[in-house]
Scaffold this motif. Structure first.
Motif, PDB file in Angstrom:
ATOM      1  N   GLY A   1       0.804  -1.216   0.000  1.00  6.57           N
ATOM      2  CA  GLY A   1       0.000   0.000   0.000  1.00  6.57           C
ATOM      3  C   GLY A   1       0.837   1.265   0.000  1.00  6.57           C
ATOM      4  O   GLY A   1       2.060   1.218   0.126  1.00  6.57           O
ATOM      5  N   GLU A   2       0.158   2.378  -0.176  1.00 10.53           N
ATOM      6  CA  GLU A   2       0.827   3.676  -0.154  1.00 10.53           C
ATOM      7  C   GLU A   2       1.067   4.093   1.295  1.00 10.53           C
ATOM      8  O   GLU A   2       0.380   3.633   2.201  1.00 10.53           O
ATOM      9  N   ARG A   3       2.042   4.957   1.478  1.00 12.61           N
ATOM     10  CA  ARG A   3       2.274   5.499   2.817  1.00 12.61           C
ATOM     11  C   ARG A   3       1.132   6.451   3.182  1.00 12.61           C
ATOM     12  O   ARG A   3       0.705   7.246   2.360  1.00 12.61           O
ATOM     13  N   ASP A   4       0.657   6.366   4.415  1.00 13.55           N
ATOM     14  CA  ASP A   4      -0.390   7.262   4.898  1.00 13.55           C
ATOM     15  C   ASP A   4       0.222   8.219   5.917  1.00 13.55           C
ATOM     16  O   ASP A   4       0.590   7.802   7.020  1.00 13.55           O
ATOM     17  N   PRO A   5       0.318   9.523   5.542  1.00 12.00           N
ATOM     18  CA  PRO A   5       0.947  10.483   6.468  1.00 12.00           C
ATOM     19  C   PRO A   5       0.195  10.605   7.795  1.00 12.00           C
ATOM     20  O   PRO A   5       0.767  10.998   8.812  1.00 12.00           O
ATOM     21  N   MET A   6      -1.111  10.230   7.790  1.00 15.93           N
ATOM     22  CA  MET A   6      -1.897  10.289   9.024  1.00 15.93           C
ATOM     23  C   MET A   6      -1.458   9.210  10.020  1.00 15.93           C
ATOM     24  O   MET A   6      -1.834   9.254  11.190  1.00 15.93           O
ATOM     25  N   ARG A   7      -0.696   8.241   9.537  1.00 20.27           N
ATOM     26  CA  ARG A   7      -0.267   7.168  10.425  1.00 20.27           C
ATOM     27  C   ARG A   7       1.104   7.445  11.041  1.00 20.27           C
ATOM     28  O   ARG A   7       1.760   6.542  11.535  1.00 20.27           O
ATOM     29  N   VAL A   8       1.522   8.699  10.989  1.00 17.90           N
ATOM     30  CA  VAL A   8       2.733   9.112  11.702  1.00 17.90           C
ATOM     31  C   VAL A   8       2.266   9.942  12.897  1.00 17.90           C
ATOM     32  O   VAL A   8       1.546  10.926  12.725  1.00 17.90           O
ATOM     33  N   GLU A   9       2.620   9.498  14.097  1.00 15.46           N
ATOM     34  CA  GLU A   9       2.075  10.121  15.310  1.00 15.46           C
ATOM     35  C   GLU A   9       3.168  10.441  16.309  1.00 15.46           C
ATOM     36  O   GLU A   9       4.175   9.740  16.379  1.00 15.46           O
ATOM     37  N   GLU A  10       2.892  11.499  17.073  1.00 18.15           N
ATOM     38  CA  GLU A  10       3.798  11.844  18.164  1.00 18.15           C
ATOM     39  C   GLU A  10       3.197  11.315  19.465  1.00 18.15           C
ATOM     40  O   GLU A  10       2.038  11.577  19.763  1.00 18.15           O
ATOM     41  N   VAL A  11       3.958  10.538  20.188  1.00 19.64           N
ATOM     42  CA  VAL A  11       3.462   9.974  21.446  1.00 19.64           C
ATOM     43  C   VAL A  11       4.444  10.295  22.561  1.00 19.64           C
ATOM     44  O   VAL A  11       5.631  10.498  22.308  1.00 19.64           O
ATOM     45  N   PRO A  12       3.941  10.374  23.817  1.00 23.88           N
ATOM     46  CA  PRO A  12       4.862  10.663  24.914  1.00 23.88           C
ATOM     47  C   PRO A  12       5.845   9.515  25.144  1.00 23.88           C
ATOM     48  O   PRO A  12       5.507   8.361  24.920  1.00 23.88           O
TER      49      PRO A  12
END
Ligand code: ZN
Length: 162
Positions: free
Chosen positions: A70-81
């Protein structure tokens, strides 16, 4: 009669997988990879291009992302503590980890960057967005057993052991 690759066949292959830049991502060593054709054991684009081939053939298959991971989904890059990670884990950009979601599913994630308080994680499959280049040697083709069909995968040395 020549055995051709088709649904319901167990196929043993040797393969090398590389990316557009020539980087080799994985390859079978001395052992073959045994898979059950038509059961989604391998990426769809490769399965399609192996259909109809027979023992002794070498197949060079280029597989676009939509037929692979699949294509990369930029929404699946997240900042977590940072506190979301176990203490004592030495986080480094590029590191791949397996995270478990609330349903118990294990998902691979890649650490992209770090600050003192946060970790940017990428939940895309590591090969999302990549065009895959396979070089495949077809080593053997045989009928699957009823048990293999029921399980949806190949058994034996290059397949599932159980
Ligand atoms: Zn099985």
């Amino acid at each position: 009669m020549v055995e051709r690759i088709a649904d319901g066949k167990v196929v043993a292959i040797r393969y090398r997988l590389s990316l557009d830049d020539g980087r080799v991502i994985s390859e079978s060593g001395a052992d073959t990879l045994d898979y059950l054709h038509g059961s989604g054991n391998i990426v769809p684009g490769l399965e399609t291009q192996l259909a109809g081939r027979s023992v002794g053939e070498t197949v060079d298959a280029t597989v676009a992302p939509e037929q692979a991971y699949g294509e990369r989904d930029p929404m699946r890059v997240e900042e977590v503590p940072r506190s979301a990670f176990p203490a004592g884990i030495d986080l480094v950009p590029g590191m791949q980890l397996a995270a478990q979601d609330q349903h118990g599913n294990v998902k691979p994630l890649t650490v992209r960057s770090l600050t003192a308080e946060t970790v940017t994680v990428d939940l895309n499959h590591p090969l999302a967005g990549e065009t895959l280049h396979f070089s495949v040697d077809v080593i053997s083709v045989r009928d699957a057993t009823a048990e293999e069909i029921a399980h949806g995968h190949a058994h034996g040395p290059g397949g599932h052991q159980h």
